[in-house]
Design a protein around this motif. Structure first.
Motif, short mmCIF file in Angstrom:
data_model
loop_
_atom_site.label_atom_id
_atom_site.label_comp_id
_atom_site.label_asym_id
_atom_site.label_seq_id
_atom_site.Cartn_x
_atom_site.Cartn_y
_atom_site.Cartn_z
N HIS A 12 0.85 -1.18 0.00
CA HIS A 12 0.00 0.00 0.00
C HIS A 12 0.89 1.23 0.00
N LEU A 13 0.50 2.20 -0.78
CA LEU A 13 1.38 3.35 -0.96
C LEU A 13 1.14 4.44 0.07
N ILE B 46 1.47 5.60 3.99
CA ILE B 46 2.11 5.22 5.25
C ILE B 46 1.03 5.10 6.31
N HIS B 47 0.94 3.96 6.90
CA HIS B 47 -0.13 3.66 7.83
C HIS B 47 0.46 2.76 8.90
N ASN B 48 0.18 3.05 10.14
CA ASN B 48 0.90 2.34 11.19
C ASN B 48 0.33 0.96 11.53
N SER C 226 0.09 -1.50 9.28
CA SER C 226 0.56 -2.49 8.31
C SER C 226 1.43 -3.53 8.99
N PRO C 227 1.28 -4.80 8.62
CA PRO C 227 2.11 -5.84 9.22
C PRO C 227 3.55 -5.75 8.71
N VAL D 120 5.99 -3.90 5.34
CA VAL D 120 7.08 -2.94 5.52
C VAL D 120 8.32 -3.40 4.77
N LEU D 121 8.64 -4.69 4.88
CA LEU D 121 9.81 -5.20 4.17
C LEU D 121 9.67 -4.98 2.67
N LEU E 1 7.87 -2.66 1.20
CA LEU E 1 8.04 -1.23 0.94
C LEU E 1 9.52 -0.85 0.92
N GLN E 2 10.30 -1.47 1.81
CA GLN E 2 11.74 -1.19 1.81
C GLN E 2 12.38 -1.58 0.49
N LEU F 121 10.87 -1.84 -2.38
CA LEU F 121 10.37 -0.91 -3.40
C LEU F 121 11.23 0.37 -3.42
#
Lengths: 288, 288, 288, 288
Positions: free
Chosen positions: B91-92, B94-96, B98-99, B103-104, B106-107, B109
């Protein structure tokens, strides 16, 4: 630190190594530090007196570089073979069941290998003309950085003082590598070269200090490896050995300058005499 | 570390990722390291022989730069799209809530995006003449610094050995970025470029090593992720892969030099022959 | 961290500050980052087109420097006075009984003061000719280094995520100071200046991000300040804001280049047309 | 920290030292910082006015260097002898049974020795012409680096605030050494020299601050050595002393510039008047 030590077991808490194992690299680094400082000073002094008298051509220093490379490669080969012969040899396949001592031996093998690369670079640069000369400085900084990296990962599960003396070793080899890297980036600078040599001398004498601290020879009382005061005392000793390295290099500088000047006098007395007068005049002028 | 792990829960203590996820970037970095070293050596050798024979004009290297940019952008686009397709997509916003796995992803990406910027910079510098060429070096150092920053924040709540292998990844990508930044500040230096290429090669082979350590393929025994000896062993392996990178680049240098010389002989034999004699004379003079 | 927090007491565990207190410096840094990038690009573009058409003399940029200094000094004075007025004022005598909030206010006062020094240096360098111009860069690096030093000592006894977002602030202000210091040491380099501007832009947008994380406005759910996943998520967000800064500066560069070229066309169409043909020829030659 | 303190015993938890022991080096560093800034400014101003009027030849500065070396050596000798006389003297043999206080005295002895080396280098460089002048800068950076190394190993087993104030001392002496090393590598830069002087001034005033914090004279309330707020307050005070150093150097610069200009007017009024007109014209031109 003690808490985590208990988990790992008593095997690691005993001090590994012996006095000769630290005295030999100490002698090696002291000799090579002395040699590097001598070479730098000789180059500097010869360059200053080049216009008066022929001494120390570029070819001579290239041949010295070649011989230095041969010597370094020979010494590292002796080290590697000795490691195999006396210790049963490290296994060359990375395997996670190997005991701790085998890992330590592999670390030493790697150390020797990177110093061997420095020797190979010296040989290549003095024979193949298309390779840039600064490769020697690069491989030198490389060898010392790798040394500091390995010693940084050398002391897991040891006593406090044992870790501290190896941390200082990491510090000095890192600084040596840093100086060599700055030399690689900038042009010739006699003082940088002497600073690097003094770090190498310091490393040599510090190896002896480690030997005396961890393996006190001849029945002397052992150091308390858990006392903070000893850390402070050893940090002072480290500074004194550094001062000693400075004094050695200063004496070396004075000796070589005197030697070159006295040799020049004998070989071509008239020119040097002429030069000296000019120099004295300049000096008296500057002191005025 | 174990104590804090228990609080976070067992979800994080399992090793995330798989063997292909580390083998693919490994191949990518190895190929690009090999390519960069080839390009640097080719430029260096062509520059030395420029006065004798036409080979490798500035325009050719600019076109190569352009193609390299296209290739890098394509690969990062494939990476980003593949990440969306195979994993359901990050998901683009930032939302706290997210599992961890999101996050991994997104990193990764973000990593791809900054390497994509490097590709864009290559394309821009080779087409728009008003942009300084050193922008490529700046974006390169940027991409590697961002990579080291992300991997530094990549390993919260993992096992000791898992953290250590990623820390070495942080080290090598930081060093690559540092070398690129020094290149950006100073003028052309073939050895600096080769050093950077060797770090990239090391990173590629280290990705493979990480894959073998964390996800041993084919039923091999897994590594004990809590054993300090394995850290020391892996630090030795890291040095060996570094030595391997040196050997690969040395072989590459010898091969390209031989190739260029043999091609020059065929194309314009008389001039090269003439040149070679002059070179040999100079060499023999210097060795004297 | 939690254990030591309990000792200090619950007073510190509440988050100090408010959303406007982070949004205002955010706007300030974003504006000044945008202005610095504009100035650098303008200088660079004007310098390239100097031979064709008169635009942007040295005197103009000196006057801009003067006005910039006035603006910075005014803003910091407003900040300092506002701090006294709205908060009851910090006591100017160092005294160990002062409560925590007074210390935080003193820290902000110090921050403003050093940015005020940067403004004073800008004014002095643009009026007194005997002062070296690089003083501005020195005071700039100084201001950002002092900022990073103060924020490093700003977060004792806070929650994990609160510390992390301020650590990233320390990182970015340290990098800005480092870039300004490298600019101080080396000669003009447009890319270094733009890199510094992008760090300033990043700092501005990161202040907004901190505001949103610590003081979510408008009833949004608060972030869990003790979750490791949030650290990883915020490190990704940090990289995206960095990428955003790059895109802003890239757009700025394209816009200014286009503006200067279109203005030049109107003012002195013949010469520029002539130049453009020459440039196109050169480009086609280089692309060949 | 408190936990480990209890193990070491109550001997270390008392604060060692006294107010004069911190005030004396404070005065020394403040005086030498002021002198170095004066020398740098004088050199800079004299160089600018060299073409108009004779003032400050190279020989004069060389003699000043010589006198500075004599002064530094004298002061360090007084320090070393005083240390022996008042404190019973440190034993010169490294021995692991020595108590804590003896180690502290040995550390101070080492500090004095390295600053003595700086003095010796000043004397040598101003008398022997064959030694490169940058040796002074090298020994200066050396002295400050060794100081930071020793103070880093100076505070084992002390209270939190005691450690913090010494860490800032480590920071400022490290920065001074770094500046001196950058000066050693690069060519003359008046601003770098003034920055270094300001760090030395900061160090001098910080020694006074340490004295006031650890040994409050005259019945003032003692600082709570375990309060985090005091750390934040002292970090602010550190910045203010830094700002003070800037103001001192700025005032010094203004005073010396005014002094040289007014002296020049008296000695050779016609030429300076002529020059001044030219300068005014240039300034008005640049301000236009």
């Amino acid at each position: 630190m003690n808490g985590s030590e208990d988990k790992i077991g008593p095997k690691h808490s005993e001090v590994i190594g012996d006095f000769p194992g630290h005295a030999l690299p100490g002698v090696f680094f002291f000799v090579i530090g002395l040699w590097w400082s001598t070479k730098s000073i000789l180059k500097y002094v010869c360059k200053k007196h080049k216009q008066t008298c022929y001494l120390g051509s570029k070819a001579l220093f290239q041949r010295l570089e070649f011989l230095e490379g041969i010597a370094v490669v020979t010494m590292t080969l002796i080290g590697i073979i000795g490691l195999q012969f006396f210790a049963g040899g490290p296994h060359l396949i990375i395997h996670n069941e190997s005991p701790w001592k085998r890992v330590l031996r592999l670390q030493h093998l790697t150390l020797y290998f990177f110093f061997g690369l420095l020797g190979v670079a010296s040989i290549l640069c003095s024979t193949v003309s298309s390779i840039p000369v600064s490769l020697i400085k690069l491989m030198m900084s490389n060898a010392f950085f790798v040394e500091s990296f390995i010693f940084y990962n050398h002391t897991h599960g040891r006593e406090m003082l044992d870790i501290f003396v190896h941390q200082l070793l990491v510090l000095v080899s890192f600084l040596t590598g840093l100086m060599a890297f700055i030399e690689f980036l900038t042009q010739k600078n006699i003082l940088l070269e002497l600073l690097r040599s003094s770090f190498v001398l310091l490393q040599g004498s510090w190896f002896w200090q480690i030997g005396f601290v961890l393996f006190p020879p001849g029945g002397r009382t052992a150091w308390d490896l858990l006392d903070h005061d000893n850390i402070m005392l050893l940090s002072v000793g480290f500074c004194w050995l550094y001062a000693l390295a400075f004094i050695v290099i200063g004496a070396n500088y004075a000796f070589i300058t005197w030697l070159v000047k006295s040799r020049l006098k004998k070989q071509c007395p008239s020119e040097v005499g002429l030069l000296k007068n000019v120099e004295q005049e300049q000096e008296s002028e500057e002191e005025m």
